[in-house]
Write a protein that holds these residues in place. Sequence first.
Motif, PDB file in Angstrom:
ATOM      1  N   HIS B 286       0.798  -1.226   0.000  1.00  0.00           N
ATOM      2  CA  HIS B 286       0.000   0.000   0.000  1.00  0.00           C
ATOM      3  C   HIS B 286       0.829   1.273   0.000  1.00  0.00           C
ATOM      4  O   HIS B 286       0.345   2.319  -0.397  1.00  0.00           O
ATOM      5  CB  HIS B 286      -0.959   0.001   1.188  1.00  0.00           C
ATOM      6  N   ARG B 287       2.099   1.179   0.458  1.00  0.00           N
ATOM      7  CA  ARG B 287       2.927   2.381   0.452  1.00  0.00           C
ATOM      8  C   ARG B 287       3.219   2.831  -0.980  1.00  0.00           C
ATOM      9  O   ARG B 287       3.386   4.011  -1.252  1.00  0.00           O
ATOM     10  CB  ARG B 287       4.241   2.106   1.193  1.00  0.00           C
ATOM     11  N   LEU B 288       3.248   1.859  -1.902  1.00  0.00           N
ATOM     12  CA  LEU B 288       3.432   2.201  -3.315  1.00  0.00           C
ATOM     13  C   LEU B 288       2.082   2.250  -4.046  1.00  0.00           C
ATOM     14  O   LEU B 288       1.839   3.105  -4.901  1.00  0.00           O
ATOM     15  CB  LEU B 288       4.339   1.155  -3.980  1.00  0.00           C
ATOM     16  N   LEU B 289       1.201   1.325  -3.657  1.00  0.00           N
ATOM     17  CA  LEU B 289      -0.085   1.200  -4.351  1.00  0.00           C
ATOM     18  C   LEU B 289      -0.914   2.479  -4.254  1.00  0.00           C
ATOM     19  O   LEU B 289      -1.544   2.903  -5.233  1.00  0.00           O
ATOM     20  CB  LEU B 289      -0.861   0.024  -3.753  1.00  0.00           C
ATOM     21  N   LEU B 290      -0.892   3.117  -3.060  1.00  0.00           N
ATOM     22  CA  LEU B 290      -1.728   4.308  -2.881  1.00  0.00           C
ATOM     23  C   LEU B 290      -1.334   5.459  -3.801  1.00  0.00           C
ATOM     24  O   LEU B 290      -2.180   5.937  -4.562  1.00  0.00           O
ATOM     25  CB  LEU B 290      -1.695   4.741  -1.419  1.00  0.00           C
ATOM     26  N   PRO B 291      -0.069   5.892  -3.794  1.00  0.00           N
ATOM     27  CA  PRO B 291       0.264   6.995  -4.712  1.00  0.00           C
ATOM     28  C   PRO B 291       0.129   6.591  -6.176  1.00  0.00           C
ATOM     29  O   PRO B 291      -0.342   7.393  -6.994  1.00  0.00           O
ATOM     30  CB  PRO B 291       1.721   7.327  -4.370  1.00  0.00           C
ATOM     31  N   ALA B 292       0.485   5.348  -6.501  1.00  0.00           N
ATOM     32  CA  ALA B 292       0.388   4.918  -7.897  1.00  0.00           C
ATOM     33  C   ALA B 292      -1.072   4.925  -8.346  1.00  0.00           C
ATOM     34  O   ALA B 292      -1.395   5.370  -9.454  1.00  0.00           O
ATOM     35  CB  ALA B 292       0.990   3.533  -8.064  1.00  0.00           C
ATOM     36  N   SER B 293      -1.982   4.460  -7.479  1.00  0.00           N
ATOM     37  CA  SER B 293      -3.403   4.452  -7.839  1.00  0.00           C
ATOM     38  C   SER B 293      -3.924   5.871  -7.977  1.00  0.00           C
ATOM     39  O   SER B 293      -4.725   6.170  -8.867  1.00  0.00           O
ATOM     40  CB  SER B 293      -4.223   3.727  -6.776  1.00  0.00           C
ATOM     41  N   PHE B 294      -3.462   6.743  -7.081  1.00  0.00           N
ATOM     42  CA  PHE B 294      -3.895   8.145  -7.169  1.00  0.00           C
ATOM     43  C   PHE B 294      -3.531   8.725  -8.531  1.00  0.00           C
ATOM     44  O   PHE B 294      -4.376   9.299  -9.227  1.00  0.00           O
ATOM     45  CB  PHE B 294      -3.238   8.965  -6.052  1.00  0.00           C
ATOM     46  N   LEU B 295      -2.276   8.535  -8.930  1.00  0.00           N
ATOM     47  CA  LEU B 295      -1.821   9.096 -10.208  1.00  0.00           C
ATOM     48  C   LEU B 295      -2.553   8.446 -11.381  1.00  0.00           C
ATOM     49  O   LEU B 295      -3.005   9.123 -12.300  1.00  0.00           O
ATOM     50  CB  LEU B 295      -0.307   8.906 -10.355  1.00  0.00           C
ATOM     51  N   ALA B 296      -2.701   7.105 -11.319  1.00  0.00           N
ATOM     52  CA  ALA B 296      -3.370   6.404 -12.423  1.00  0.00           C
ATOM     53  C   ALA B 296      -4.833   6.824 -12.513  1.00  0.00           C
ATOM     54  O   ALA B 296      -5.369   7.020 -13.615  1.00  0.00           O
ATOM     55  CB  ALA B 296      -3.265   4.899 -12.225  1.00  0.00           C
ATOM     56  N   GLY B 297      -5.489   6.975 -11.365  1.00  0.00           N
ATOM     57  CA  GLY B 297      -6.886   7.421 -11.357  1.00  0.00           C
ATOM     58  C   GLY B 297      -7.018   8.786 -12.001  1.00  0.00           C
ATOM     59  O   GLY B 297      -7.937   9.042 -12.780  1.00  0.00           O
ATOM     60  N   GLY B 298      -6.054   9.669 -11.676  1.00  0.00           N
ATOM     61  CA  GLY B 298      -6.069  11.006 -12.267  1.00  0.00           C
ATOM     62  C   GLY B 298      -5.926  10.951 -13.772  1.00  0.00           C
ATOM     63  O   GLY B 298      -6.670  11.596 -14.511  1.00  0.00           O
ATOM     64  N   ILE B 299      -4.965  10.136 -14.249  1.00  0.00           N
ATOM     65  CA  ILE B 299      -4.747  10.002 -15.698  1.00  0.00           C
ATOM     66  C   ILE B 299      -6.015   9.482 -16.371  1.00  0.00           C
ATOM     67  O   ILE B 299      -6.490  10.020 -17.375  1.00  0.00           O
ATOM     68  CB  ILE B 299      -3.587   9.020 -15.987  1.00  0.00           C
ATOM     69  N   PHE B 300      -6.586   8.441 -15.759  1.00  0.00           N
ATOM     70  CA  PHE B 300      -7.743   7.782 -16.375  1.00  0.00           C
ATOM     71  C   PHE B 300      -8.934   8.731 -16.495  1.00  0.00           C
ATOM     72  O   PHE B 300      -9.539   8.863 -17.563  1.00  0.00           O
ATOM     73  CB  PHE B 300      -8.121   6.554 -15.546  1.00  0.00           C
ATOM     74  N   LEU B 301      -9.245   9.443 -15.413  1.00  0.00           N
ATOM     75  CA  LEU B 301     -10.430  10.303 -15.457  1.00  0.00           C
ATOM     76  C   LEU B 301     -10.207  11.499 -16.379  1.00  0.00           C
ATOM     77  O   LEU B 301     -11.136  11.974 -17.045  1.00  0.00           O
ATOM     78  CB  LEU B 301     -10.819  10.765 -14.052  1.00  0.00           C
ATOM     79  N   CYS B 302      -8.962  11.965 -16.412  1.00  0.00           N
ATOM     80  CA  CYS B 302      -8.608  13.072 -17.288  1.00  0.00           C
ATOM     81  C   CYS B 302      -8.955  12.724 -18.744  1.00  0.00           C
ATOM     82  O   CYS B 302      -9.612  13.487 -19.455  1.00  0.00           O
ATOM     83  CB  CYS B 302      -7.119  13.288 -17.126  1.00  0.00           C
TER      84      CYS B 302
END
Lengths: 305, 345
Positions: B286-302
């Motif tokens: 989760h220490r990596l998963l959380l920031p990576a998911s945040f960034l990926a979620g941003g890219i996807f919704l954008c």
Amino acid sequence: MKHFQRLITLHLLTASLFVLCNSAFFAHAASAPRSQRIVSLAPSVTETLFALGFGNRVVGVTTYCDYPAEARKLPKIGGFMNPSLEAVAAKRPDFVIGVSSATDPVKAREMERLGLKVTLISLASVNDILSSIKSIARLLGSPEAGEKLVDKISLQFDEIKKRVASAPRRTTLLAVGLRPLVVVGGKNFINELIFLAGGENIAGNADQPWLNLPDEYVVAKAPQVIIEAGMGSERGDSAKHWGDLKSIPAVREHRVYAYQSDKILRPGPRIGEGLEEIARLVHPECFAEAKRGVNKGKGCEGPRP
Amino acid sequence: MKVLDRRKMIFVNGVLLALLTLSMVACTLLGPVHLDLSRALRDLSFANPDAEILFRARLPRVLLGVAIGGGMAACGVVLQALLGNPLACPQMLGVSGGASLGGILGLILFPNWLLPIAGGLLGEISWVPLAAFLGALCSMTLVYRFSLFHGRLHPYHLLLSGVIFNSFIAAVIMFLNSIIDFYQAQGLLFWLMGSLSTRAYLTVAFIWAYISFGFLWLWAKGLSLNLITLGEEAAMQLGVETGALQRQIFIASSLMIGAMVSVSGMIGFIGLMIPHVMRLIIGSDHRLLLPASFLAGGIFLCWADTLARVLLAPAELPVGIITAFFGGPFFLFLLYREGRKALTL
């Protein structure tokens, strides 16, 4: 023997009386139909029925039917999209009239299965609206009332067309909601009304009757007039909503109007008046001069905005 | 538990951050109408249509989309861990339902109320998001009360009360929808489907502040989240105060979800799908998963929002349609390709 003769005479008398009564009944039925009972499944249909003079035959309307005032008092058979089957059947109507794009087709079929005569009219274009008025009048047995009403509306149309004939066409946006922005698209009778009123719908190239429009499209198309005709429209709010987009001519020239009106939105017999309302908003100058007594249609060319 | 690989951390987040920046620039330049960038930047003063399209119509939208996409994905990650359920998503907590109901009541009752910000100095914003946020707070309190089991927040109770609360709210919304005015009902439907349309930088700033604070707070709990996925008892034995952690995560993610639904309506699928996609790609630390998911979620919704604006132009599609339409098949494809690995939280 005498007794027998008397019996025969009595029988003949009864029989002839019976035949007489029956024929009287049939004759009555043929000459003047017993009063029709009509259920309307849409506000525009209710308005049409009243405008045609069939108001006294309407026995059921939807909860949205609020015009004319008499319609409000009539028994309700449910909503516009979801009429109650039982409520409609309980009115024992001779005619049920709905709108093909709004009335649930499954419900319409179920009503037919119950033996009701269901007619669905199409109201997608101005032509549809006018021909539906005629067809309703024909259906109810007085086509001449339909012709008369359509003539009246056509006259109103001609009058407005004449007034704005020489005015420059103004790009127009007609919205019914701001958050999100829901506007009139191309497949909508209001799109035609805007054109007839001397405007040009900036979302007229869209295939939908109503659509959600992104702000950037409005900025790019730069409408000269913005009309917000939805419910709960308030002038101040509409102006504020667009206030930060100063590049839009309508905003710069203060042609953002909040104008809540059923006459514009409802595809019924009042579209002539609706057209005038739109025309007054799109080309106020054409109407202002008429008030001052200047020739109609003349002099409202104005400087091209 | 494997030690966190710093190089992997920097590499993954660096790549995603670069992609996010690129996506933001690209999505600001793409749209249903042509934008002349040089003309937009030449004159920022007054009534320049290109500048208005860029700075008023598109940029706030893109910024909002990144915040919402990232926030939804991050909430999805922690909720899946918290509830021990791969189907958990932000729409499940009951908070989103409460926010929708609040927003709808705001729309129906006082559609045109405007809130002056700082006494009108900073302009005015619609009060509907505030009504929605109030609804979210109320529903959060209610769901929380109903999920307490012997004084502790119980995952199953939380899941069930959230789901049931949401379906109850859905019924109330359908009821309201059938008694209001026809045109109002149509507007309401559009609102419910969710949209990132905004021109208020104030709203965008508020959401960014809110989401970043919540996200950093959740990120700090990364290690404990790793432990809680081993099971509540195991986590407790390893020194995690599971009761407190569950409560904190529930409240933090609820507040984030409430704020997000308030401004953009229900944009589904990101919170469910992005965490799983990222787990399949980078593993479940989760220490990596959380920031990576945040960034990926941003890219996807954008990108989803850009497609929503462009696909049926001039009409704008509800962005939730795009997220489900493109996200679903992609997720199934990943699942199929990675089928040899067992899915873990």
